[in-house]
Design a protein around this motif. Structure first.
Motif, PDB file in Angstrom:
ATOM      1  N   TYR A  54     -15.714  -8.092  -8.535  1.00 52.38           N
ATOM      2  CA  TYR A  54     -14.564  -7.197  -8.459  1.00 52.38           C
ATOM      3  C   TYR A  54     -13.335  -7.946  -7.968  1.00 52.38           C
ATOM      4  N   HIS A  55     -12.180  -7.507  -8.450  1.00 54.85           N
ATOM      5  CA  HIS A  55     -10.898  -7.998  -7.944  1.00 54.85           C
ATOM      6  C   HIS A  55     -10.140  -6.793  -7.416  1.00 54.85           C
ATOM      7  N   PHE A  56      -9.555  -6.926  -6.226  1.00 52.83           N
ATOM      8  CA  PHE A  56      -8.853  -5.825  -5.559  1.00 52.83           C
ATOM      9  C   PHE A  56      -7.372  -6.134  -5.444  1.00 52.83           C
ATOM     10  N   TYR A  57      -6.553  -5.141  -5.756  1.00 56.31           N
ATOM     11  CA  TYR A  57      -5.106  -5.240  -5.562  1.00 56.31           C
ATOM     12  C   TYR A  57      -4.682  -4.015  -4.761  1.00 56.31           C
ATOM     13  N   VAL A  58      -4.187  -4.257  -3.537  1.00 55.21           N
ATOM     14  CA  VAL A  58      -3.812  -3.171  -2.639  1.00 55.21           C
ATOM     15  C   VAL A  58      -2.451  -2.615  -3.054  1.00 55.21           C
ATOM     16  N   LEU A  59      -2.383  -1.282  -3.185  1.00 59.83           N
ATOM     17  CA  LEU A  59      -1.153  -0.591  -3.603  1.00 59.83           C
ATOM     18  C   LEU A  59      -0.492   0.025  -2.365  1.00 59.83           C
ATOM     19  N   HIS A  60       0.228  -0.806  -1.633  1.00 60.82           N
ATOM     20  CA  HIS A  60       0.840  -0.381  -0.372  1.00 60.82           C
ATOM     21  C   HIS A  60       1.825   0.772  -0.571  1.00 60.82           C
ATOM     22  N   GLU A  61       2.653   0.696  -1.612  1.00 56.92           N
ATOM     23  CA  GLU A  61       3.657   1.738  -1.845  1.00 56.92           C
ATOM     24  C   GLU A  61       3.010   3.089  -2.145  1.00 56.92           C
ATOM     25  N   GLU A  62       1.947   3.091  -2.934  1.00 51.33           N
ATOM     26  CA  GLU A  62       1.266   4.349  -3.258  1.00 51.33           C
ATOM     27  C   GLU A  62       0.645   4.965  -2.011  1.00 51.33           C
ATOM     28  N   LYS A  63       0.112   4.123  -1.135  1.00 50.13           N
ATOM     29  CA  LYS A  63      -0.461   4.648   0.112  1.00 50.13           C
ATOM     30  C   LYS A  63       0.644   5.281   0.960  1.00 50.13           C
ATOM     31  N   GLN A  64       1.785   4.624   1.059  1.00 47.46           N
ATOM     32  CA  GLN A  64       2.888   5.149   1.846  1.00 47.46           C
ATOM     33  C   GLN A  64       3.383   6.473   1.265  1.00 47.46           C
ATOM     34  N   GLN A  65       3.478   6.558  -0.059  1.00 53.88           N
ATOM     35  CA  GLN A  65       3.897   7.804  -0.706  1.00 53.88           C
ATOM     36  C   GLN A  65       2.909   8.928  -0.427  1.00 53.88           C
ATOM     37  N   ALA A  66       1.620   8.620  -0.474  1.00 55.40           N
ATOM     38  CA  ALA A  66       0.594   9.626  -0.187  1.00 55.40           C
ATOM     39  C   ALA A  66       0.694  10.093   1.265  1.00 55.40           C
ATOM     40  N   GLU A  67       0.903   9.162   2.183  1.00 55.62           N
ATOM     41  CA  GLU A  67       1.048   9.524   3.594  1.00 55.62           C
ATOM     42  C   GLU A  67       2.278  10.401   3.803  1.00 55.62           C
ATOM     43  N   ASN A  68       3.371  10.079   3.124  1.00 55.59           N
ATOM     44  CA  ASN A  68       4.591  10.884   3.247  1.00 55.59           C
ATOM     45  C   ASN A  68       4.380  12.305   2.720  1.00 55.59           C
ATOM     46  N   ARG A  69       3.650  12.441   1.599  1.00 57.26           N
ATOM     47  CA  ARG A  69       3.351  13.770   1.053  1.00 57.26           C
ATOM     48  C   ARG A  69       2.514  14.585   2.040  1.00 57.26           C
ATOM     49  N   ILE A  70       1.542  13.944   2.643  1.00 60.25           N
ATOM     50  CA  ILE A  70       0.679  14.633   3.613  1.00 60.25           C
ATOM     51  C   ILE A  70       1.490  15.067   4.828  1.00 60.25           C
ATOM     52  N   LYS A  71       2.345  14.193   5.341  1.00 63.28           N
ATOM     53  CA  LYS A  71       3.182  14.539   6.490  1.00 63.28           C
ATOM     54  C   LYS A  71       4.091  15.725   6.166  1.00 63.28           C
ATOM     55  N   ALA A  72       4.686  15.713   4.978  1.00 62.30           N
ATOM     56  CA  ALA A  72       5.575  16.805   4.576  1.00 62.30           C
ATOM     57  C   ALA A  72       4.804  18.119   4.482  1.00 62.30           C
ATOM     58  N   LEU A  73       3.599  18.081   3.932  1.00 62.43           N
ATOM     59  CA  LEU A  73       2.778  19.290   3.845  1.00 62.43           C
ATOM     60  C   LEU A  73       2.382  19.793   5.234  1.00 62.43           C
ATOM     61  N   MET A  74       2.059  18.879   6.129  1.00 62.00           N
ATOM     62  CA  MET A  74       1.684  19.273   7.490  1.00 62.00           C
ATOM     63  C   MET A  74       2.873  19.948   8.192  1.00 62.00           C
ATOM     64  N   GLU A  75       4.042  19.377   8.032  1.00 60.47           N
ATOM     65  CA  GLU A  75       5.240  19.958   8.640  1.00 60.47           C
ATOM     66  C   GLU A  75       5.520  21.347   8.072  1.00 60.47           C
ATOM     67  N   LYS A  76       5.346  21.487   6.784  1.00 64.53           N
ATOM     68  CA  LYS A  76       5.554  22.788   6.121  1.00 64.53           C
ATOM     69  C   LYS A  76       4.577  23.827   6.660  1.00 64.53           C
ATOM     70  N   LEU A  77       3.332  23.412   6.853  1.00 65.75           N
ATOM     71  CA  LEU A  77       2.320  24.335   7.400  1.00 65.75           C
ATOM     72  C   LEU A  77       2.608  24.719   8.848  1.00 65.75           C
ATOM     73  N   LYS A  78       3.124  23.775   9.632  1.00 66.17           N
ATOM     74  CA  LYS A  78       3.444  24.056  11.039  1.00 66.17           C
ATOM     75  C   LYS A  78       4.567  25.079  11.165  1.00 66.17           C
ATOM     76  N   LYS A  79       5.462  25.086  10.193  1.00 62.73           N
ATOM     77  CA  LYS A  79       6.610  25.986  10.252  1.00 62.73           C
ATOM     78  C   LYS A  79       6.267  27.412   9.837  1.00 62.73           C
ATOM     79  N   LYS A  80       5.103  27.610   9.237  1.00 63.88           N
ATOM     80  CA  LYS A  80       4.713  28.954   8.798  1.00 63.88           C
ATOM     81  C   LYS A  80       4.187  29.770   9.941  1.00 63.88           C
TER      82      LYS A  80
END
Length: 80
Positions: A54-80
């Motif tokens: 196997y050859h692995f290529y780490v997708l740092h930007e995609e991980k950061q985007q996923a983390e940002n989406r999760i943070k935004a969803l968590m904040e949205k849920l906290k405000k409800k």
């Protein structure tokens, strides 16, 4: 040779458990010995199966985007 994107879900013993993106239902188990890069849980990677390993290529930007989406969803849920 096939190339797919996976999320590193966890390590269990000598194996890394990857979940195929985007659905993250299908699992891929790879022995730690066969991983040629340093990975942490939640890493998003492109994995190429060369037929000889196997050859692995780490997708740092995609991980950061996923983390940002999760943070935004968590904040949205906290405000409800």
């Amino acid at each position: 040779m096939s190339l797919n994107k996976y999320t590193l879900d966890r390590f269990e013993g000598d194996y890394a458990i990857f979940l195929k993106r985007p659905d993250e239902v299908e699992q891929l188990l790879i022995h730690r010995f066969d991983i040629d890069v340093e990975l942490e849980q939640g890493a998003i990677v492109e994995i190429t199966d060369t037929g000889e390993g196997y050859h692995f290529y780490v997708l740092h930007e995609e991980k950061q985007q996923a983390e940002n989406r999760i943070k935004a969803l968590m904040e949205k849920l906290k405000k409800k």
